[in-house]
Design a protein around this motif. Structure first.
Motif, PDB file in Angstrom:
ATOM      1  N   ILE A  89      42.397  28.875  37.811  1.00 13.15           N
ATOM      2  CA  ILE A  89      42.600  28.897  36.365  1.00 13.15           C
ATOM      3  C   ILE A  89      41.529  30.225  35.728  1.00 13.15           C
ATOM      4  CG2 ILE A  89      42.416  27.894  33.879  1.00 13.15           C
ATOM      5  CD1 ILE A  89      43.134  25.325  35.521  1.00 13.15           C
ATOM      6  N   GLN A  90      41.713  31.204  35.269  1.00 10.68           N
ATOM      7  CA  GLN A  90      40.793  32.177  34.798  1.00 10.68           C
ATOM      8  C   GLN A  90      39.501  31.844  34.228  1.00 10.68           C
ATOM      9  OE1 GLN A  90      42.318  35.650  32.830  1.00 10.68           O
ATOM     10  NE2 GLN A  90      41.132  37.066  33.879  1.00 10.68           N
ATOM     11  N   ASN A  91      39.668  30.710  33.314  1.00  9.98           N
ATOM     12  CA  ASN A  91      38.581  30.372  32.551  1.00  9.98           C
ATOM     13  C   ASN A  91      37.612  29.647  33.434  1.00  9.98           C
ATOM     14  OD1 ASN A  91      39.640  27.872  32.717  1.00  9.98           O
ATOM     15  ND2 ASN A  91      40.223  27.657  30.541  1.00  9.98           N
ATOM     16  N   ARG A  92      38.126  29.193  34.707  1.00  9.82           N
ATOM     17  CA  ARG A  92      37.067  28.667  35.655  1.00  9.82           C
ATOM     18  C   ARG A  92      36.113  29.462  36.138  1.00  9.82           C
ATOM     19  NH1 ARG A  92      37.686  25.203  39.601  1.00  9.82           N
ATOM     20  NH2 ARG A  92      36.009  24.050  38.814  1.00  9.82           N
ATOM     21  N   LEU A  93      36.203  30.815  35.957  1.00 11.44           N
ATOM     22  CA  LEU A  93      35.340  31.916  36.266  1.00 11.44           C
ATOM     23  C   LEU A  93      34.009  31.614  35.237  1.00 11.44           C
ATOM     24  CD1 LEU A  93      37.734  34.805  36.762  1.00 11.44           C
ATOM     25  CD2 LEU A  93      36.624  33.704  38.536  1.00 11.44           C
ATOM     26  N   GLY A  94      34.154  30.967  34.401  1.00  8.24           N
ATOM     27  CA  GLY A  94      32.887  30.594  33.574  1.00  8.24           C
ATOM     28  C   GLY A  94      32.381  32.050  32.768  1.00  8.24           C
ATOM     29  N   ASN A  95      30.984  32.013  32.647  1.00  9.10           N
ATOM     30  CA  ASN A  95      30.407  32.769  31.864  1.00  9.10           C
ATOM     31  C   ASN A  95      30.430  34.269  32.765  1.00  9.10           C
ATOM     32  OD1 ASN A  95      28.281  32.624  34.062  1.00  9.10           O
ATOM     33  ND2 ASN A  95      26.768  31.708  32.700  1.00  9.10           N
ATOM     34  N   THR A  96      30.861  34.568  33.845  1.00  7.83           N
ATOM     35  CA  THR A  96      31.076  35.914  34.261  1.00  7.83           C
ATOM     36  C   THR A  96      32.038  36.499  33.736  1.00  7.83           C
ATOM     37  OG1 THR A  96      32.737  35.029  36.020  1.00  7.83           O
ATOM     38  CG2 THR A  96      30.520  34.918  36.794  1.00  7.83           C
ATOM     39  N   LEU A  97      32.904  35.745  33.015  1.00  6.67           N
ATOM     40  CA  LEU A  97      34.052  36.680  32.222  1.00  6.67           C
ATOM     41  C   LEU A  97      33.398  37.399  31.140  1.00  6.67           C
ATOM     42  CD1 LEU A  97      36.696  33.836  31.934  1.00  6.67           C
ATOM     43  CD2 LEU A  97      37.013  35.960  33.164  1.00  6.67           C
ATOM     44  N   ALA A  98      32.366  37.015  30.404  1.00  9.88           N
ATOM     45  CA  ALA A  98      31.653  37.667  29.387  1.00  9.88           C
ATOM     46  C   ALA A  98      30.897  38.848  29.911  1.00  9.88           C
ATOM     47  CB  ALA A  98      30.561  36.503  28.690  1.00  9.88           C
ATOM     48  N   ALA A  99      30.413  38.694  31.215  1.00 11.65           N
ATOM     49  CA  ALA A  99      29.654  39.785  31.562  1.00 11.65           C
ATOM     50  C   ALA A  99      30.541  41.066  32.064  1.00 11.65           C
ATOM     51  CB  ALA A  99      28.790  39.469  32.709  1.00 11.65           C
ATOM     52  N   ILE A 100      31.911  41.222  31.968  1.00 13.69           N
ATOM     53  CA  ILE A 100      32.540  42.240  32.271  1.00 13.69           C
ATOM     54  C   ILE A 100      33.009  42.866  30.900  1.00 13.69           C
ATOM     55  CG2 ILE A 100      34.854  42.926  33.357  1.00 13.69           C
ATOM     56  CD1 ILE A 100      34.480  40.483  34.907  1.00 13.69           C
ATOM     57  N   ALA A 101      32.519  43.931  30.812  1.00 17.52           N
ATOM     58  CA  ALA A 101      33.158  45.035  29.713  1.00 17.52           C
ATOM     59  C   ALA A 101      34.281  45.333  29.665  1.00 17.52           C
ATOM     60  CB  ALA A 101      32.128  45.838  29.348  1.00 17.52           C
ATOM     61  N   SER A 102      34.604  45.953  30.895  1.00 14.38           N
ATOM     62  CA  SER A 102      35.966  46.643  31.103  1.00 14.38           C
ATOM     63  C   SER A 102      36.340  46.568  32.643  1.00 14.38           C
ATOM     64  CB  SER A 102      36.086  47.775  30.554  1.00 14.38           C
ATOM     65  OG  SER A 102      35.333  48.942  31.196  1.00 14.38           O
TER      66      SER A 102
END
Length: 328
Positions: A89-102
């Motif tokens: 599940i993509q949200n299980r990538l945790g706070n790494t998602l917020a560190a990707i601008a594009s």
């Protein structure tokens, strides 16, 4: 879209800036697969970062080039390609998602049947017992770099997620891949296995002692559980990785079909881990009802509520599943 090894290999060769991600509360499969692919890409001359919400775990710090596993930065960054490994599940990538601008491209490589197929290039092989096996096949089929460090990381990934080659999906191909890694990587299997299975901190044993005090069995003895409160975790000074694999003590009991571990989290949620010995009782289906997922015999979820509330809800669903299996 569903992708082939050739399509993913082409994308890996055509781009330069990569970040390789894994799921929160990572296991040996996630970390070993991340390091293996990251190292192979680095040898291709790519710019590669390897992120996980927890960074490198104490237990897996012996893995070759483990220092490359870092927590994501506070400032978001731009990438050509994001590769998500072993994350249903993509949200299980945790706070790494917020560190990707594009990112120009998202690649999703996984073995969980519950993965919905997020990303631009998606390769999900639910027949594979672990993601490490898929990464091995990707590297070999595409002629990507392979050396001792990559081989050791893949061997650790495969060993841990197959329960040291014990779980049902372990196949002849799994053993053949492991043998090739040992032979071509000149691996010291005894040393790796000792690091993986005979190098736990004392606090983990003290945690197990406390968990066994909370152990409960259903009336028929087919469902076994234990719970971990925030207070107990704080008193023992344990860290999240300490409880990895402890649920197997419940699953190993004769007569137990389903084992469940309920861990209180600091965000008013409860982490649920479930194991089943019988595919007639699909714990993935149970966990999906609570927003989680995984495999038929091993799954999990994070559920909002107190320990008591979540345990009651999950065990009600589990009891119904057991009844249905017995009736059929």
């Amino acid at each position: 879209m569903a992708a082939t090894f050739d399509e993913i290999g082409k994308a890996l060769r055509e781009h330069q800036q990569f970040v390789v991600l894994g799921h929160v509360r990572p296991d040996g499969d996630a970390l070993g697969s991340q390091l293996a692919l990251g190292l192979s890409l680095k040898q291709l001359g790519k710019n590669v970062l390897i992120w996980n919400e927890e960074g490198v775990l104490e237990k897996y710090s012996f893995l070759p080039r483990a220092e490359l596993l870092t927590k994501p930065p506070a400032t978001a960054q731009h990438f050509d390609v994001v590769v998500a490994l072993d994350t249903a599940i993509q949200n299980r990538l945790g706070n790494t998602l917020a560190a990707i601008a594009s990112a120009k491209l998202w690649i999703n490589i996984d073995h969980h049947v519950s993965n919905p197929g997020y990303g631009d290039l998606v390769l999900i092989d639910s027949d594979a017992p672990e993601t490490g096996e898929i990464i091995f096949r990707l590297i070999k089929s595409q002629g990507l770099p392979m050396d001792h460090d990559i081989a050791e990381n893949l061997y650790a990934a495969i060993s841990t997620d197959t329960g040291s080659f014990q779980y049902p999906k372990t196949s002849a191909r799994t053993f053949e891949i492991a043998a090739e890694l040992v032979r071509d990587g000149d691996l010291d299997v005894g040393r790796i296995s000792q690091q993986l299975y005979e190098n736990y901190p004392r606090r983990r044993l003290e945690l197990l002692r406390e968990l066994l005090r909370t152990m409960r069995f259903s009336e028929c003895g087919q469902v076994a559980t234990f719970t971990l409160s925030l207070n107990t975790a704080a008193e023992l000074g344990v860290i999240p990785e300490d409880n990895e694999g402890l649920i197997d003590h419940l699953r190993a009991v004769h007569g137990v079909i389903v084992a469940a571990f309920f861990e209180e989290l600091s965000d008013a949620k409860v982490r649920v881990s479930m194991r089943s010995k019988d595919e007639m009782i699909d714990v993935c289906a149970i966990c999906q009802k609570f927003g989680g997922g995984g495999h038929a015999l091993a799954a999990g979820a994070r559920v909002r509520g107190t320990l008591e509330e979540v345990e009651q809800k999950v065990l009600e669903e589990t009891g119904e599943a057991v009844k249905r299996a017995c009736i059929s």
